[in-house]
Design an enzyme around this catalytic site. Structure first.
Site, PDB file in Angstrom:
ATOM      1  N   ARG A   1       0.796  -1.234   0.000  1.00  0.00           N
ATOM      2  CA  ARG A   1       0.000   0.000   0.000  1.00  0.00           C
ATOM      3  C   ARG A   1       0.824   1.278   0.000  1.00  0.00           C
ATOM      4  O   ARG A   1       1.905   1.335   0.590  1.00  0.00           O
ATOM      5  CB  ARG A   1      -0.929   0.005   1.222  1.00  0.00           C
ATOM      6  CG  ARG A   1      -1.983  -1.075   1.128  1.00  0.00           C
ATOM      7  CD  ARG A   1      -2.864  -1.153   2.352  1.00  0.00           C
ATOM      8  NE  ARG A   1      -3.898  -2.179   2.147  1.00  0.00           N
ATOM      9  CZ  ARG A   1      -3.675  -3.492   2.217  1.00  0.00           C
ATOM     10  NH1 ARG A   1      -2.482  -3.959   2.538  1.00  0.00           N
ATOM     11  NH2 ARG A   1      -4.649  -4.357   1.977  1.00  0.00           N
TER      12      ARG A   1
ATOM     13  N   HIS B   1      -0.905  -2.500  -4.446  1.00  0.00           N
ATOM     14  CA  HIS B   1      -0.291  -3.332  -5.493  1.00  0.00           C
ATOM     15  C   HIS B   1      -0.265  -2.668  -6.865  1.00  0.00           C
ATOM     16  O   HIS B   1      -0.600  -3.293  -7.881  1.00  0.00           O
ATOM     17  CB  HIS B   1      -0.990  -4.689  -5.563  1.00  0.00           C
ATOM     18  CG  HIS B   1      -0.825  -5.530  -4.328  1.00  0.00           C
ATOM     19  ND1 HIS B   1       0.296  -5.484  -3.530  1.00  0.00           N
ATOM     20  CD2 HIS B   1      -1.655  -6.447  -3.739  1.00  0.00           C
ATOM     21  CE1 HIS B   1       0.158  -6.345  -2.522  1.00  0.00           C
ATOM     22  NE2 HIS B   1      -1.021  -6.926  -2.618  1.00  0.00           N
TER      23      HIS B   1
ATOM     24  N   HIS C   1       3.149 -12.452  -5.697  1.00  0.00           N
ATOM     25  CA  HIS C   1       2.070 -12.686  -4.737  1.00  0.00           C
ATOM     26  C   HIS C   1       1.562 -14.127  -4.790  1.00  0.00           C
ATOM     27  O   HIS C   1       0.357 -14.355  -4.879  1.00  0.00           O
ATOM     28  CB  HIS C   1       0.933 -11.695  -4.967  1.00  0.00           C
ATOM     29  CG  HIS C   1       0.115 -11.418  -3.741  1.00  0.00           C
ATOM     30  ND1 HIS C   1      -0.459 -12.433  -2.990  1.00  0.00           N
ATOM     31  CD2 HIS C   1      -0.210 -10.268  -3.122  1.00  0.00           C
ATOM     32  CE1 HIS C   1      -1.110 -11.895  -1.987  1.00  0.00           C
ATOM     33  NE2 HIS C   1      -0.969 -10.578  -2.030  1.00  0.00           N
TER      34      HIS C   1
ATOM     35  N   ASP D   1      -1.260  -9.790   8.491  1.00  0.00           N
ATOM     36  CA  ASP D   1      -1.137  -9.092   7.199  1.00  0.00           C
ATOM     37  C   ASP D   1      -0.146  -7.953   7.462  1.00  0.00           C
ATOM     38  O   ASP D   1      -0.498  -6.787   7.431  1.00  0.00           O
ATOM     39  CB  ASP D   1      -2.510  -8.576   6.758  1.00  0.00           C
ATOM     40  CG  ASP D   1      -2.505  -8.081   5.314  1.00  0.00           C
ATOM     41  OD1 ASP D   1      -1.421  -8.048   4.699  1.00  0.00           O
ATOM     42  OD2 ASP D   1      -3.596  -7.722   4.810  1.00  0.00           O
TER      43      ASP D   1
ATOM     44  N   GLU E   1       5.415 -12.322   0.874  1.00  0.00           N
ATOM     45  CA  GLU E   1       5.866 -11.428  -0.195  1.00  0.00           C
ATOM     46  C   GLU E   1       7.131 -10.715   0.259  1.00  0.00           C
ATOM     47  O   GLU E   1       7.084  -9.857   1.131  1.00  0.00           O
ATOM     48  CB  GLU E   1       4.761 -10.410  -0.497  1.00  0.00           C
ATOM     49  CG  GLU E   1       3.446 -11.035  -0.915  1.00  0.00           C
ATOM     50  CD  GLU E   1       2.262 -10.216  -0.439  1.00  0.00           C
ATOM     51  OE1 GLU E   1       2.026  -9.131  -0.988  1.00  0.00           O
ATOM     52  OE2 GLU E   1       1.576 -10.652   0.505  1.00  0.00           O
TER      53      GLU E   1
HETATM   54  C1  GLA Z   1      -1.355  -8.256   0.341  1.00  0.00           C
HETATM   55  C2  GLA Z   1      -1.920  -7.280   1.284  1.00  0.00           C
HETATM   56  C3  GLA Z   1      -3.220  -7.786   1.788  1.00  0.00           C
HETATM   57  C4  GLA Z   1      -4.167  -8.057   0.638  1.00  0.00           C
HETATM   58  C5  GLA Z   1      -3.525  -9.003  -0.310  1.00  0.00           C
HETATM   59  C6  GLA Z   1      -4.375  -9.208  -1.534  1.00  0.00           C
HETATM   60  O1  GLA Z   1      -0.933  -9.393   0.961  1.00  0.00           O
HETATM   61  O2  GLA Z   1      -1.068  -7.008   2.353  1.00  0.00           O
HETATM   62  O3  GLA Z   1      -3.783  -6.853   2.652  1.00  0.00           O
HETATM   63  O4  GLA Z   1      -4.475  -6.869  -0.016  1.00  0.00           O
HETATM   64  O5  GLA Z   1      -2.276  -8.515  -0.703  1.00  0.00           O
HETATM   65  O6  GLA Z   1      -5.693  -9.497  -1.237  1.00  0.00           O
END
Ligand code: GLA
Length: 379
Positions: A115, A140, A213, A279, A344
């Site tokens: 983000r 992304h 991803h 996350d 990632e």
């Molecule tokens: C990344 C982000 C998550 C989500 C995924 C896709 O991992 O950190 O919050 O947006 O991509 O769904």
């Protein structure tokens, strides 16, 4: 010795018919006539460009399939402890579902992975406005990130099979400055390593943060939750986030928190204490940017382990919290929350707005270069 024909599900229309040994004793596993190399089959058309599925096979019979649509890895098929082959990466067997925007399944992510807060950043005194495609933030790369474009591909059958993908992201695309020439090379090594090498050059300063991803479920079956898998991340700290998943800017110790994976831990162990699920970006312990092992995932059902090596400073560990049952994996398996996880390797989210994070700005004359390896083995 008895042999079976193994047809890779992900490329039923492709050429990847392998002959592998059916004897389960480790020394005899896959010793038969495996044709290592790379082949391609036609997968359809997007934006007037031909989309292919590439099949990379190593000399053990591990198989990776990748499409040049979004550079997505569609499967990574390896044997479990009983010699049974299945994919540890979730994906589809045809192009159509990829066009319905699954949440970045296996895809290359750019120009900026994760983000950027409030969909804007300032560089050299100028404000750049991006598309807000995740609430008020950019996620992304924006509306049409690198995961939704057709990459130019070339293949090489060398000592190991490799696929090279290229994409020119034009000056102004999704609001980012500069023409960015991106090259990604995928290599499947003979010791089960899926190596991803990223390079990029620009003609104007621009933020760059490239990643892949892929979502993994080491058991090879998404009806098994990844909360039962065991994870180690070599990170003494992480970057806490606000309620829109933008880092607060703090670099916080994992000690005594659910984010401590410095010694192997079941993902489900402290899961209930993490609101919304994991996350988060982990700040990897490293002295420099040499390629080193930063994480290890293991699964007791299949006996598989996956080691993650990278040159990158961060790792976004995401437990598939938003997976909602809309998509179906290989073999008609349902994909729901925590059916798979992502690791990632990347720079930290929102770095263009966080002066205390390592810089993601690439300047003309510099070469962006990062490597990540996902290496799968059986114990
Ligand atoms: C990344 C982000 C998550 C989500 C995924 C896709 O991992 O950190 O919050 O947006 O991509 O769904």
């Amino acid at each position: 010795m008895k042999f079976v024909k193994f047809m890779l599900a992900a490329s039923a229309l492709a050429v990847a018919t392998l002959t592998v040994a059916c004897n389960n004793s480790p020394e005899n596993k896959n010793t038969a006539a495996i044709k290592a190399g790379i082949t391609r089959s036609n997968w359809g058309t997007v934006d007037g460009k031909t989309v292919y599925l590439y099949t990379l096979v190593n000399d053990k019979g591990d198989t990776v399939t990748i499409t040049n649509y979004g550079g997505a890895i569609t499967s990574f098929v390896t044997p479990d402890k009983n010699g049974k082959f299945s994919s540890v990466i979730i994906g589809f067997d045809s192009l159509a579902p990829y066009l319905h925007h699954p949440p970045y399944f296996g895809a290359l992510i750019g120009r900026y992975g994760n983000r950027i807060g409030d969909a804007k950043f300032t560089l050299d005194g100028k404000v750049y406005n991006l598309a807000a495609n995740d609430g008020k933030n950019t996620l992304h790369g924006g509306m049409k990130g690198f995961d939704k474009v057709v990459w130019d591909a070339s293949i090489l059958n060398d000592t190991v099979p490799s696929l090279t993908l290229k994409y020119l992201s034009k000056d102004g695309e999704e609001g980012f400055p500069g023409n960015l020439n991106v090259t990604v090379q995928y290599i499947l090594t003979n010791d089960g390593g899926l190596k991803i090498e990223y390079s990029a050059e620009t003609d104007k300063p621009t933020p760059v943060n490239l990643t892949n991803h892929s979502y993994f479920n080491l058991s090879g079956n998404t009806s098994n939750t990844i909360l039962d898998e065991t994870l180690m991340i070599n990170a003494n700290s992480y970057t806490p986030v606000d309620n829109t998943l933008i880092p607060t800017g703090e670099i916080k110790s994992v000690k005594g928190t659910p984010f401590d994976f410095t010694t192997p831990k079941k993902i489900g162990k402290d899961f209930a204490d993490v609101k919304g699920g994991y996350d988060h970006n982990f700040v990897l312990n490293r002295k420099d940017s040499t390629l080193e092992k930063v994480a290890s995932l293991s699964d007791s059902i299949s006996g598989r382990t996956m080691d993650v090596y990278t040159t990158q400073p961060g790792l976004q560990f995401y437990t598939g919290n938003f997976l909602d049952g809309r998509f179906t994996n290989h073999g008609n398996q349902r994909i729901t929350a925590h059916s798979a996880l992502a690791m990632e390797t990347q720079h930290f989210p929102d770095s263009p707005n966080k002066p205390n994070f390592p810089s993601t700005i690439l300047k003309p004359g510099q070469i962006y270069h990062e490597v990540t390896i996902y290496q799968v083995s059986v114990k």
